[in-house]
Design an enzyme around this catalytic site. Structure first.
Site, short mmCIF file in Angstrom:
data_model
loop_
_atom_site.label_atom_id
_atom_site.label_comp_id
_atom_site.label_asym_id
_atom_site.label_seq_id
_atom_site.Cartn_x
_atom_site.Cartn_y
_atom_site.Cartn_z
N ARG A 75 52.12 -11.15 71.74
CA ARG A 75 50.80 -10.56 71.46
C ARG A 75 50.45 -9.59 72.58
O ARG A 75 50.36 -9.99 73.74
CB ARG A 75 49.74 -11.67 71.37
CG ARG A 75 48.35 -11.13 71.24
CD ARG A 75 47.28 -12.21 71.11
NE ARG A 75 45.98 -11.56 71.08
CZ ARG A 75 44.97 -11.82 71.91
NH1 ARG A 75 45.06 -12.78 72.81
NH2 ARG A 75 43.84 -11.15 71.83
N HIS A 119 41.16 -4.84 73.13
CA HIS A 119 41.07 -5.84 74.20
C HIS A 119 40.34 -5.19 75.37
O HIS A 119 40.88 -5.06 76.47
CB HIS A 119 42.47 -6.35 74.58
CG HIS A 119 42.46 -7.70 75.25
ND1 HIS A 119 43.24 -8.77 74.80
CD2 HIS A 119 41.81 -8.16 76.32
CE1 HIS A 119 43.04 -9.83 75.58
NE2 HIS A 119 42.17 -9.47 76.53
N GLU A 165 37.82 -11.49 71.49
CA GLU A 165 36.70 -12.14 72.17
C GLU A 165 35.41 -11.32 72.19
O GLU A 165 34.96 -10.86 73.25
CB GLU A 165 37.09 -12.52 73.61
CG GLU A 165 38.29 -13.45 73.68
CD GLU A 165 38.56 -13.96 75.09
OE1 GLU A 165 38.00 -13.44 76.05
OE2 GLU A 165 39.35 -14.92 75.21
N ASN A 294 40.99 -18.23 71.18
CA ASN A 294 41.41 -18.32 72.58
C ASN A 294 40.67 -19.49 73.19
O ASN A 294 39.44 -19.59 73.06
CB ASN A 294 41.06 -17.05 73.35
CG ASN A 294 41.85 -15.85 72.87
OD1 ASN A 294 42.81 -15.98 72.10
ND2 ASN A 294 41.47 -14.67 73.31
N TYR A 296 40.26 -22.22 76.62
CA TYR A 296 40.62 -22.49 78.02
C TYR A 296 40.07 -23.78 78.60
O TYR A 296 40.71 -24.40 79.44
CB TYR A 296 40.18 -21.31 78.90
CG TYR A 296 41.05 -20.10 78.71
CD1 TYR A 296 42.23 -19.96 79.43
CD2 TYR A 296 40.72 -19.10 77.80
CE1 TYR A 296 43.05 -18.85 79.26
CE2 TYR A 296 41.54 -17.99 77.62
CZ TYR A 296 42.70 -17.87 78.35
OH TYR A 296 43.50 -16.78 78.17
N GLU A 367 45.44 -17.43 72.70
CA GLU A 367 45.51 -17.55 74.17
C GLU A 367 45.20 -18.98 74.57
O GLU A 367 44.28 -19.59 74.03
CB GLU A 367 44.47 -16.66 74.88
CG GLU A 367 44.77 -15.20 74.90
CD GLU A 367 43.67 -14.39 75.59
OE1 GLU A 367 42.96 -14.94 76.46
OE2 GLU A 367 43.53 -13.21 75.25
C1 PNW Z 1 40.24 -14.07 78.25
N1 PNW Z 1 34.70 -16.89 79.86
O1 PNW Z 1 39.12 -13.73 79.00
C2 PNW Z 1 40.90 -12.75 77.93
O2 PNW Z 1 41.20 -12.56 76.57
C3 PNW Z 1 42.05 -12.43 78.80
O3 PNW Z 1 42.19 -11.05 78.88
C4 PNW Z 1 41.87 -13.07 80.16
O4 PNW Z 1 42.82 -12.68 81.09
C5 PNW Z 1 41.91 -14.58 79.95
O5 PNW Z 1 40.98 -15.00 78.97
C6 PNW Z 1 41.68 -15.39 81.21
O6 PNW Z 1 40.40 -15.16 81.71
C7 PNW Z 1 38.05 -14.57 79.21
O7 PNW Z 1 33.96 -16.67 80.84
C8 PNW Z 1 37.17 -14.23 80.20
O8 PNW Z 1 34.48 -17.86 79.10
C9 PNW Z 1 36.04 -14.99 80.42
C10 PNW Z 1 35.83 -16.12 79.66
C11 PNW Z 1 36.72 -16.47 78.66
C12 PNW Z 1 37.84 -15.68 78.44
#
Ligand code: PNW
Length: 460
Positions: A75, A119, A165, A294, A296, A367
């Site tokens: 991707r 992006h 996002e 995505n 995390y 992601e």
């Molecule tokens: C994503 N938050 O960014 C992006 O899609 C990527 O480009 C980035 O490198 C990756 O996650 C890691 O950060 C985010 O604050 C940035 O919740 C901020 C947040 C979530 C995703």
């Protein structure tokens, strides 16, 4: 027992501004991130994506690396101002050439391209002309840009993601001002979000009307969401957690699967939230062939009046005063270098929440990953915490699949250590290290671990 966690494919992900560099080479126009990075104090250490991983000049080697790791899919995103330097109008042939070569190399290597059209690197011209995503004209320009991409690449690209996002673009870019274009407002995010949804809808309409029947690809959108676990089992906290998920994810997904914004947002935001007209509804409802996610981390959510949002470098509760939700993390949770908590079961719960709310759509995790800074020692990087992170999250995804979630694919973030937006190069998400100065690629232990997982189609 842990075998067969994935039904379809395992890949890796990057984005254009974070890896390409060559910011003003071969006819590329400036993006809002090129500009944002020039403003003192916006990006850690004054870092910029001007050179980044120099992927623009090392693309062939990077594809070879992906093949070595055994990625089945890759991707990446297309830089809009590399294709259309002024955001609209004249096409930059050299930009088309670059992505043509990348796509061809991937296909030669047996790697399926998954292309994100946006992006975050908006052509700066559109920021000046239309106020970026605050102007509806930007959504029309996006559809025209998408058309150029479908037209030039769609014979070989069969998986399209319109917007990456929208929440981050709207909240971090137009609300908290920590990402480009750096606006601070409590109403602009909702207007920007509305235009992002329209941009998505207009691009999808273009694909469906002009290309999909002949090119036979799929198109969707990727949203990000953390899990929100009720802090206690009181009804108030349960409702707060649901509300938090609605302001995070359902904001962009309800319009696509249900045709309107969540009731909680409409009642709390009033006139700050644009209404979805009959025309918008027609454009947006049903406009995704798949659900891109995505994911995390997770936080506890409690009912509160304008609660503070601790524990996250971006304050990623959004504009919490609109939600009356207070977020927190458990002291037992381990944190990554982003201060994001490692909560693998939150991933399963989120997948199940999505499946229940939206009728079990085909899902792709586009992601998932973690930032840890592990040293290069004798040409190797023993990133055991990253391996443990992937192992635990994949296990929970496997459980979600067993529970009926239609999860079809998974992309690790990221193939390379790269430009982590406002954190510059200080946060390392890669399964491959990039040596400062030489930019030499050094696969970490997690890369070889992932290779085995892909080969075996299951965890160790
Ligand atoms: C994503 N938050 O960014 C992006 O899609 C990527 O480009 C980035 O490198 C990756 O996650 C890691 O950060 C985010 O604050 C940035 O919740 C901020 C947040 C979530 C995703």
């Amino acid at each position: 027992m842990k075998n067969d966690f994935r039904k379809n494919l395992s890949g890796g992900a990057t984005s254009a501004y974070q890896i390409e560099g060559a910011w003003n080479s071969d006819g590329k126009g400036p993006s809002i991130w090129d500009v944002f990075c020039m403003i003192p104090g916006k990006v850690h250490n004054g870092d910029t994506g001007a050179i980044a991983c120099d992927h623009y000049h090392r693309m062939a080697d990077d594809v070879a690396l992906m093949q070595q790791i055994g990625l089945q899919a890759y991707r990446f995103s297309i830089s809009w101002p590399r294709i259309l330097p002024a955001g609209r109008g004249a096409i930059n042939k050299q930009g088309i050439e670059f992505y043509n070569k990348l796509i061809d190399k991937l296909l030669e290597a047996g790697i399926e391209p998954w292309v994100t059209l946006y992006h975050w690197d908006l052509p700066a011209a559109l920021e000046f002309e239309h106020g970026g995503w605050l102007g509806e004209a930007t959504s029309d320009a996006f559809a025209d840009y998408a058309d150029v991409c479908f037209n030039h690449f769609g014979d070989r690209v069969k998986n399209w993601i319109t917007i990456n996002e929208a929440w981050v673009v709207a909240i971090l870019g137009y609300g908290l001002g920590v990402f480009a274009p750096g606006r601070v407002s409590n109403s602009a995010p909702y207007l920007a979000g509305h235009n992002l949804l329209k941009a998505h809808g207009k691009a999808v309409r273009r694909y469906r009307e002009k290309y999909q029947s002949t090119q036979k690809g799929q198109i969707g959108i990727t949203n990000n969401c953390d899990w929100r676990e009720p802090l206690t089992d009181s009804d108030a906290d349960k409702q707060a957690a649901t509300r938090a998920l609605e302001f995070f994810l359902a904001w962009f997904v309800d319009p696509i699967y249900k045709g309107d914004y969540p009731e909680s947002m409409k009642s709390r935001l009033g006139a700050r939230l644009p209404s979805i007209s009959a025309g918008d509804r027609e454009l947006i409802l049903g406009s995704s062939n798949f659900f891109g996610l995505n994911h995390y981390t997770a936080m506890f959510a409690a009912d509160a009046s304008g609660g503070a949002v601790p524990g996250n470098v971006y304050g990623n509760g959004g504009l919490s005063e609109d939600q009356d939700v207070s977020l927190s993390v458990s002291p037992d949770w381990k944190l990554t270098d982003m201060q994001w908590a490692i909560v693998p079961w939150g991933c399963r719960k989120l997948l199940e929440w999505i499946a229940a709310r939206y009728g079990n759509p085909p899902l792709y995790i586009t992601e998932n990953g973690c930032a840890f800074d592990d040293p290069v020692v004798n040409g190797t990087v023993q990133d055991t915490a990253r391996i443990a992170f992937f192992d635990s999250y994949l296990s929970e995804m496997h459980r979600a699949i067993q529970n009926g979630v239609d999860l079809r694919g998974y992309f690790i973030w990221s193939l390379l250590d790269n430009f982590e937006w406002a954190s510059g190069y200080s946060k390392k998400f890669g399964i491959t290290a990039v040596e400062p100065g030489t930019l030499r690629r050094i696969p970490k232990d997690s890369a070889w671990w992932y290779r085995k997982v892909i080969q075996k189609n299951g965890l160790m």
